[in-house]
Motif scaffolding. Structure first.
Motif, PDB file in Angstrom:
ATOM      1  N   VAL A  17       0.850  -1.183   0.000  1.00  0.00           N
ATOM      2  CA  VAL A  17       0.000   0.000   0.000  1.00  0.00           C
ATOM      3  C   VAL A  17       0.889   1.237   0.000  1.00  0.00           C
ATOM      4  O   VAL A  17       1.743   1.405   0.871  1.00  0.00           O
ATOM      5  CB  VAL A  17      -0.936   0.013   1.227  1.00  0.00           C
ATOM      6  N   LEU A  18       0.671   2.082  -0.982  1.00  0.00           N
ATOM      7  CA  LEU A  18       1.409   3.335  -1.113  1.00  0.00           C
ATOM      8  C   LEU A  18       0.478   4.473  -0.718  1.00  0.00           C
ATOM      9  O   LEU A  18      -0.654   4.542  -1.196  1.00  0.00           O
ATOM     10  CB  LEU A  18       1.887   3.532  -2.555  1.00  0.00           C
ATOM     11  N   VAL A  19       0.932   5.358   0.146  1.00  0.00           N
ATOM     12  CA  VAL A  19       0.127   6.500   0.568  1.00  0.00           C
ATOM     13  C   VAL A  19       0.716   7.750  -0.064  1.00  0.00           C
ATOM     14  O   VAL A  19       1.855   8.114   0.218  1.00  0.00           O
ATOM     15  CB  VAL A  19       0.090   6.623   2.113  1.00  0.00           C
ATOM     16  N   GLY A  20      -0.067   8.366  -0.939  1.00  0.00           N
ATOM     17  CA  GLY A  20       0.371   9.571  -1.640  1.00  0.00           C
ATOM     18  C   GLY A  20       0.901   9.245  -3.025  1.00  0.00           C
ATOM     19  O   GLY A  20       1.452   8.179  -3.259  1.00  0.00           O
ATOM     20  N   GLY A  92      -4.684   7.756   8.818  1.00  0.00           N
ATOM     21  CA  GLY A  92      -3.879   7.087   9.823  1.00  0.00           C
ATOM     22  C   GLY A  92      -3.437   5.718   9.369  1.00  0.00           C
ATOM     23  O   GLY A  92      -3.886   5.208   8.345  1.00  0.00           O
ATOM     24  N   ILE A  93      -2.548   5.149  10.147  1.00  0.00           N
ATOM     25  CA  ILE A  93      -2.068   3.795   9.895  1.00  0.00           C
ATOM     26  C   ILE A  93      -2.144   3.034  11.221  1.00  0.00           C
ATOM     27  O   ILE A  93      -1.591   3.484  12.229  1.00  0.00           O
ATOM     28  CB  ILE A  93      -0.623   3.788   9.365  1.00  0.00           C
ATOM     29  N   LYS A  96      -0.743  -2.277  14.274  1.00  0.00           N
ATOM     30  CA  LYS A  96      -1.081  -3.579  14.860  1.00  0.00           C
ATOM     31  C   LYS A  96      -2.028  -4.364  13.961  1.00  0.00           C
ATOM     32  O   LYS A  96      -1.862  -5.570  13.771  1.00  0.00           O
ATOM     33  CB  LYS A  96      -1.674  -3.407  16.241  1.00  0.00           C
ATOM     34  N   ALA A  97      -3.000  -3.696  13.413  1.00  0.00           N
ATOM     35  CA  ALA A  97      -3.958  -4.354  12.520  1.00  0.00           C
ATOM     36  C   ALA A  97      -3.437  -4.416  11.080  1.00  0.00           C
ATOM     37  O   ALA A  97      -4.050  -5.061  10.235  1.00  0.00           O
ATOM     38  CB  ALA A  97      -5.309  -3.621  12.541  1.00  0.00           C
ATOM     39  N   ARG A  98      -2.321  -3.724  10.830  1.00  0.00           N
ATOM     40  CA  ARG A  98      -1.724  -3.675   9.481  1.00  0.00           C
ATOM     41  C   ARG A  98      -2.725  -3.149   8.453  1.00  0.00           C
ATOM     42  O   ARG A  98      -2.935  -3.738   7.404  1.00  0.00           O
ATOM     43  CB  ARG A  98      -1.166  -5.032   9.083  1.00  0.00           C
ATOM     44  N   ARG A  99      -3.314  -1.993   8.796  1.00  0.00           N
ATOM     45  CA  ARG A  99      -4.325  -1.390   7.941  1.00  0.00           C
ATOM     46  C   ARG A  99      -4.109   0.114   7.834  1.00  0.00           C
ATOM     47  O   ARG A  99      -3.710   0.758   8.794  1.00  0.00           O
ATOM     48  CB  ARG A  99      -5.720  -1.621   8.517  1.00  0.00           C
TER      49      ARG A  99
END
Length: 102
Positions: A17-20, A92-93, A96-99
């Motif tokens: 997952v890439l953010v931006g 947000g990231i 712990k849940a990897r989400r």
């Protein structure tokens, strides 16, 4: 390849997952489109679907380039690379849940 960027029949074992939609992520998506990795699903989360190519911005500001000439269409790029596009702002990231949160 199927629509989520994996080879047909290959189970998804990793989500990248890439953010931006900055230069580095554009290059990752382009590379992935040219050589997909079996079992990897690529997703881009971005609030803007057009990202400027910074090297051309001075020419845009001075009127030398039009908007479309100096911006990268991330929807088109992710579609070509068979990556997923989530047009939203990441808020947000959760490690712990990897989400990612949008």
């Amino acid at each position: 390849n199927n629509m989520n960027g994996t080879k047909m029949g290959a189970p998804i074992v990793k989500d990248l997952v890439l953010v931006g939609g900055g230069h580095t992520h554009v290059e990752v998506i382009r590379s992935f489109g040219m050589k997909p990795v079996a079992g990897v699903r690529l997703t881009l989360i971005t609030r803007d679907v057009h990202t400027p190519y910074s090297g051309m911005l001075p020419g845009f500001v001075s009127g030398f380039y039009a908007y479309d000439e100096c911006h990268i269409d991330l929807a088109r790029l992710t579609s070509w690379a068979k990556a997923r596009l989530i047009h939203a702002e990441a808020t947000g990231i959760d490690t712990k849940a990897r989400r990612g949160e949008v």
